[in-house]
Design an enzyme around this catalytic site. Structure first.
Site, PDB file in Angstrom:
ATOM      1  N   HIS A  17       0.854  -1.179   0.000  1.00  0.00           N
ATOM      2  CA  HIS A  17       0.000   0.000   0.000  1.00  0.00           C
ATOM      3  C   HIS A  17       0.897   1.238   0.000  1.00  0.00           C
ATOM      4  CE1 HIS A  17      -3.863  -1.920   0.552  1.00  0.00           C
ATOM      5  NE2 HIS A  17      -3.386  -2.656   1.549  1.00  0.00           N
ATOM      6  N   CYS A  38       0.110   2.973  -4.363  1.00  0.00           N
ATOM      7  CA  CYS A  38      -0.599   4.191  -4.730  1.00  0.00           C
ATOM      8  C   CYS A  38       0.248   5.415  -4.439  1.00  0.00           C
ATOM      9  CB  CYS A  38      -1.910   4.290  -3.979  1.00  0.00           C
ATOM     10  SG  CYS A  38      -3.210   3.408  -4.824  1.00  0.00           S
TER      11      CYS A  38
END
Length: 455
Positions: free
Chosen positions: A261, A311
């Site tokens: 992440h 991301c």
């Protein structure tokens, strides 16, 4: 550090630990560029004088060929002559250890030009001006014209998009990096899939597919690949620190791949950060610092490559209209997930329950470093639960088809183009990009057949 010097330190480790005073060594090793201040602080935190001495000797073995001569010099400067004599007892007398050489630059005066009878003669101070004789040219004498400078034309195999000639010799030159060591270098892959509940981050289904592809791909490019799974923030930093302390002197390159992440963080060089499975993140800027020329001397002047599948933030890109010849059918479906936390907005009605995040939306001058991001800073990165992420799938395919003929930057442009054509459920887009501080072209080795190299 040379193997013979490592053996000397290992053979005399007991004497060094018992007699060496580390506090006398810190300033000298710092001024000679062997240790950084962060490394010295870490050694000081290791405990007693003996613990510090033990850690200092262990770290010296990772600091390149200048570390051993610098240690000898520091010991002599501090009057600890017994230890240098002990360490040098096994050294051949005909090969004295190289010591740092301080070179004083020689300043030469610039020439002064004087125009005499249209003949330009360089004049140095205190040198008389003597014009060159002018030879008359008579009509009976043929006049040979000066050669006209020509611009070399590109050969067909050098044109963009055309295959390069086979059997190309890759040498360290102004055009391309030296990439012929075997193995070429180390490749560390950190693959975070299962996140702890307190992190409030969902598991990254499909990331193992990405990891397997990249492990096989960089093994085929002659790298020693080490895979670490489900690391907390502190463990990520420990693995990067261990990689920076390796002796890379016999290698030509180093690769770090982060699958996790991601989020936005404030920065002054490289944007973004990646999360550990426990929640806290590690900034990309800090990740690159572990391998820069100051913290990892054995990688100085060698390419350090970072691939970030995470991301860059929480924004979702719906793209813009293009002319028909630029548009093409989109791929993607219900298995597509994002790499960002769900955002509360009117656009949420366009997503389905299968959409999962890989990032939280927060606030947002090295050389020989390239950082390739799966998405533009601030935006989410898409991942298919069945086929893996768009970015890694495309990167793997491009390397397979083009690594033998094209340089890395050209191939990353191909990845940018291919990923930009994809869309999830016909709505969202993704645009990879990179921060390129390489000084030369980089061509990978491509093994004739895939043979894994053990880490």
């Amino acid at each position: 550090m040379e193997e013979r010097h490592k053996r000397i330190l290992q053979r005399n480790r007991v004497n060094l630990v018992s007699e060496l005073n580390p506090s006398d060594m810190y300033d000298g090793l710092l001024s000679k560029g062997i240790f950084t201040q962060d490394m010295i602080d870490e050694i000081k935190r290791s405990g007693t004088r003996r613990d510090q001495a033990r850690q200092l000797v262990r770290d010296l073995e990772t600091r390149g060929s200048r570390a051993f001569p610098a240690l000898i010099e520091c010991l002599r400067e501090k009057g600890q002559h017994s230890l240098p004599d002990l360490l040098l007892a096994g050294e051949p007398q005909s090969q004295p250890l190289p010591l740092p050489v301080h070179v004083r630059p020689v300043v030469r005066p610039l020439p002064v030009y004087s125009h005499v009878d249209t003949v330009v003669t360089p004049v140095y101070p205190c040198q008389p001006v003597r014009p060159l004789p002018i030879t008359p040219v008579y009509p009976s004498q043929p006049v040979r014209p000066l050669p006209t400078p020509t611009t070399p034309s590109l050969s067909p195999e050098r044109e963009f998009g055309k295959p390069r000639a086979t059997g190309r010799v890759r040498r360290d030159s102004i055009q391309s990096y030296k990439m012929d060591a075997s193995p070429c270098g180390h490749c560390l892959i950190i693959n975070n899939v299962d996140f702890e509940p307190q992190s409030e981050l969902n598991n990254r289904t499909g990331s193992n597919i990405d990891c397997d592809k990249l492990e096989r791909r960089f093994q085929s490019l002659n790298f020693i690949v080490l895979v670490k799974r489900n690391l907390k923030q502190k463990q990520i930093r420990q693995e990067l620190s261990a990689l920076s302390k390796k002796d890379h002197s016999q290698c030509d390159c180093c690769v770090v791949i982060m699958l996790s992440h991601g989020t936005e963080v404030s920065h002054n060089r490289f944007p973004g950060a990646v999360h550990g499975v426990d929640g806290p993140n590690v900034p990309v800027q800090l990740i690159t610092n572990y391998l820069n020329g100051q913290n990892c001397p054995s990688l100085q002047g060698k390419p350090k490559l970072f691939f970030i599948q995470a991301c860059g933030g929480g924004e979702r890109d719906t793209g813009f209209e293009v002319t028909p010849d630029e548009d093409r059918p989109c791929i993607g479906g219900t298995d597509d997930q994002t790499d960002a936390m769900p955002m509360s907005s009117s656009s949420d009605s366009l997503s389905t329950p299968s959409d999962e995040p890989d990032a939280r939306a927060t606030l947002p001058t090295p050389s020989d470093i390239l950082v390739s991001y799966s998405t533009f800073p601030g935006y989410v990165s898409w991942r298919d639960t069945q086929a893996g992420s768009w970015y890694v799938e495309t990167l793997d395919n491009v390397l397979e088809d083009n690594a033998a003929d094209n340089d890395l930057v050209t191939m990353l442009m191909m990845v940018n183009h291919e990923v930009s054509q994809n869309s999830a459920k016909g709505l969202y887009k993704q645009m990879p990009g990179s921060f390129n501080f390489l000084r030369k072209l980089l061509y990978f080795q491509v093994l004739p057949c895939q043979r894994p190299i053990q880490a």
